[in-house]
Design a protein around this motif. Structure first.
Motif, PDB file in Angstrom:
ATOM      1  N   GLU A 355      16.653  43.047  34.289  1.00  0.00           N
ATOM      2  CA  GLU A 355      15.790  41.883  34.091  1.00  0.00           C
ATOM      3  C   GLU A 355      16.166  40.693  34.966  1.00  0.00           C
ATOM      4  O   GLU A 355      15.308  39.877  35.295  1.00  0.00           O
ATOM      5  N   ARG A 358      18.413  42.484  39.229  1.00  0.00           N
ATOM      6  CA  ARG A 358      17.489  43.242  40.057  1.00  0.00           C
ATOM      7  C   ARG A 358      16.447  42.322  40.690  1.00  0.00           C
ATOM      8  O   ARG A 358      16.067  42.470  41.853  1.00  0.00           O
ATOM      9  N   VAL A 359      15.991  41.322  39.928  1.00  0.00           N
ATOM     10  CA  VAL A 359      15.002  40.363  40.453  1.00  0.00           C
ATOM     11  C   VAL A 359      15.620  39.526  41.560  1.00  0.00           C
ATOM     12  O   VAL A 359      15.005  39.302  42.612  1.00  0.00           O
ATOM     13  N   VAL A 364      13.091  46.609  43.375  1.00  0.00           N
ATOM     14  CA  VAL A 364      12.117  47.029  42.374  1.00  0.00           C
ATOM     15  C   VAL A 364      12.729  48.127  41.498  1.00  0.00           C
ATOM     16  O   VAL A 364      13.216  49.131  42.027  1.00  0.00           O
ATOM     17  N   TYR A 370      15.109  52.694  34.487  1.00  0.00           N
ATOM     18  CA  TYR A 370      14.692  52.390  33.121  1.00  0.00           C
ATOM     19  C   TYR A 370      15.146  53.494  32.151  1.00  0.00           C
ATOM     20  O   TYR A 370      15.578  53.210  31.023  1.00  0.00           O
ATOM     21  N   LYS A 393       8.502  45.789  28.301  1.00  0.00           N
ATOM     22  CA  LYS A 393       9.033  45.580  29.650  1.00  0.00           C
ATOM     23  C   LYS A 393       8.577  46.645  30.643  1.00  0.00           C
ATOM     24  O   LYS A 393       7.911  46.355  31.630  1.00  0.00           O
ATOM     25  N   MET A 394       8.916  47.869  30.328  1.00  0.00           N
ATOM     26  CA  MET A 394       8.671  48.946  31.296  1.00  0.00           C
ATOM     27  C   MET A 394       7.181  49.153  31.548  1.00  0.00           C
ATOM     28  O   MET A 394       6.748  49.367  32.683  1.00  0.00           O
ATOM     29  N   LYS A 396       4.882  47.066  31.533  1.00  0.00           N
ATOM     30  CA  LYS A 396       4.289  45.970  32.295  1.00  0.00           C
ATOM     31  C   LYS A 396       4.775  45.917  33.738  1.00  0.00           C
ATOM     32  O   LYS A 396       4.307  45.084  34.512  1.00  0.00           O
ATOM     33  N   GLN A 397       5.723  46.791  34.085  1.00  0.00           N
ATOM     34  CA  GLN A 397       6.241  46.805  35.439  1.00  0.00           C
ATOM     35  C   GLN A 397       5.271  47.548  36.361  1.00  0.00           C
ATOM     36  O   GLN A 397       4.943  48.713  36.131  1.00  0.00           O
ATOM     37  N   CYS A 400       5.592  51.413  37.792  1.00  0.00           N
ATOM     38  CA  CYS A 400       6.632  52.102  37.023  1.00  0.00           C
ATOM     39  C   CYS A 400       5.994  52.689  35.768  1.00  0.00           C
ATOM     40  O   CYS A 400       5.741  51.978  34.788  1.00  0.00           O
TER      41      CYS A 400
END
Length: 504
Positions: A355, A358-359, A364, A370, A393-394, A396-397, A400
């Motif tokens: 979160e 990585r950003v 990516v 994940y 989270k996942m 909305k990626q 992914c």
């Protein structure tokens, strides 16, 4: 069964049709029906591979064998990966003799390269401790035209011997490489160096290093740092610090081809005065990094190796220095870091890697990354949080998408925590996304639902399981019948269970 047949059928289109069938027998029926509907149509290797994979993954071994025999009769060109899937299917079912027989019959098929299937079968035989069979398999097939790379097979044998504490025999295999016409690669040295050091054979390990200098590291490579570190740490662990310092100097000069300006900045003389072995190893690691030409390969190799040993603090120092030098962490480094946190039970920090870090690193996240976090949450007894993480989270990626492994991790984790109702919901979503679970997943969920008195849901999943032509084991039937019998007031469910049992 309703199939929308096209005007012109191609093997690619047929593969899509049968892949979308949740019942493997229905897929097989469509597969066989195609030839009668289209007289000019012929199956090719990829469509055979799809059908064999579907049947193998669902445990329909008899039908899989029939399709393989049909493919041999058609004499269509096929790839080695097809036989890899079939061999693994036989191995999972405990049918090692069938796997061996299939491999021996590969020359009867239109397949010109059997390197992968050879290595797969060799690995299986070694894992099952059938060393005599593995040795005979290697002698009979390693020199044939169909096996194009023997070094991987030899690496596999050496790794297995080293894991069993027989690095002495692995060293003999290494010394026979020249007679086999093989050239050792970096992985060969890494496997053998780790085995020799683990067995305390430091003298042989040192001579292996000198061999490596003129065969692998003539130009110097940052990836070799992991091998050098293994040897130096072993000398430090055995109290031979002066020897380690001497070898370190040779590594910097001959192995890493370090410029004189780098080696002059390093004062190795004070290392022997440090009483703590762990501190000495830290200094050695720093010397390997600072004494060589800075590169992304060297930093990545060192950091990943430290993460794999759960030395997170030391790995973080390497990463920080790497970033100061202007290099960015790679996806492999993030995966190693997340795995290390999960092994340590520090799942919350693993989540922060995805979160936040990585950003900042403009990397990516992948499905694989994940899945590592989700598995860590489930192993830590936080399967409910894992489900929420998937949805919040996942999902909305961008780019992914959860795969079969994602849902399998969640279902297994929920079941192990006794959250069978939640697991049932996740499995339902898994089916909606056209990911078909294996028979073990169904068995675990049905048995669990029965244990908490949810007979109706258990029966529904049993029907779903049977609709996919999966055969439940006796333990599943016993669990369902026992659960129903404990609640005899539910006569309707009892009758339905009896009918299912009678007709199966």
């Amino acid at each position: 069964m309703t199939v929308r047949w096209p005007r012109l059928l191609t093997p690619t289109y047929l593969s899509q049709i049968i892949r979308n069938q949740k019942n493997p027998l229905t897929a097989l029926q469509i597969f066989n029906e195609a030839k009668s509907k289209y007289p000019n149509y012929r199956h090719n290797g990829p469509v055979y591979a799809t059908m064999i994979s579907i049947l193998g993954n669902t445990g329909r071994i008899t039908e899989m064998k029939e399709v393989i025999d049909q493919m041999k009769s058609d004499s269509c060109e096929c790839k080695d990966s097809l036989f890899v899937d079939a061999i693994n299917t036989y191995a999972r079912a405990g049918m090692l003799d069938e796997a061996f027989t299939l491999f021996k019959n590969i020359p009867k098929f239109n397949c010109v390269n059997s390197t992968e299937s050879f290595n797969t079968l060799l690995q299986i035989m070694v894992n099952e401790s059938r060393f005599e069979v593995a040795h005979r398999l290697f002698l009979e097939n390693s020199c044939g035209r169909e096996v194009r790379s023997r070094i991987r097979s030899l690496n596999l044998l050496m790794r297995s011997l080293c894991e069993k504490g027989r690095s002495d025999i692995a060293l003999q295999v290494f010394q026979e490489l020249d007679y086999q016409g093989c050239y050792p690669e970096r992985e060969t040295y890494r496997i053998l160096m780790k085995g020799l050091c683990g067995d305390g054979r430091l003298n042989e390990a040192k001579h292996l290093l000198y061999s490596m200098f003129w065969r692998i590291s003539q130009k110097g490579s940052g990836a070799d740092i992991v091998i050098y570190r293994t040897l130096l740490n072993a000398f430090c662990d055995h109290g031979q610090v002066e020897e380690a310092v001497d070898i370190l100097g040779k590594i910097l000069r001959k192995g890493l081809k370090a410029p004189k300006r780098c080696s002059h900045r390093l004062d190795l003389s004070h290392y022997s005065d440090v009483p703590d072995a762990e501190r000495i190893k830290q200094l050695v690691n720093e010397a390997l990094i600072k004494g060589s030409i800075p590169s992304l390969v060297s930093y990545s190799a060192m950091a990943v190796d430290l993460y794999n040993e759960n030395k997170i603090t030391e790995a973080e120092k390497v990463v920080k220095e790497m970033q100061v030098r202007g290099f960015r962490p790679t996806p492999v480094m993030y995966e190693a870091k997340v795995k290390a946190f999960c092994r340590e039970g520090r799942v919350d920090e693993a989540v922060k890697v995805i979160e936040m870090e990585r950003v900042e690193g403009n990397c990516v996240p992948t499905v694989k990354l994940y899945n590592i976090v989700l598995r860590g949450l489930c192993d830590g007894g936080k399967s409910a949080s894992a489900v929420g993480y998937l949805k919040k989270k996942m999902a909305k990626q961008v780019g992914c998408v959860a795969d079969k492994e994602t849902y399998s991790i969640l279902v297994d984790g929920l079941c192990h925590e006794g959250r069978f109702v939640e697991a049932s919901r996740v499995l339902e979503e898994m089916l909606i996304k056209s990911h078909w679970p294996c028979i073990d997943t169904y068995n675990m969920l049905i048995t669990g639902l029965c244990s908490v008195g949810r007979q109706y849901e258990a029966e529904m999943w049993l029907e779903e399981m049977i609709s996919q032509s999966m055969l439940p084991p006796h333990s599943v039937w016993i669990s369902l019948v026992s659960s129903v019998c404990c609640n005899m007031s539910n006569l309707q469910v009892c009758d339905e269970c009896y009918n299912l049992l009678r007709t199966s």
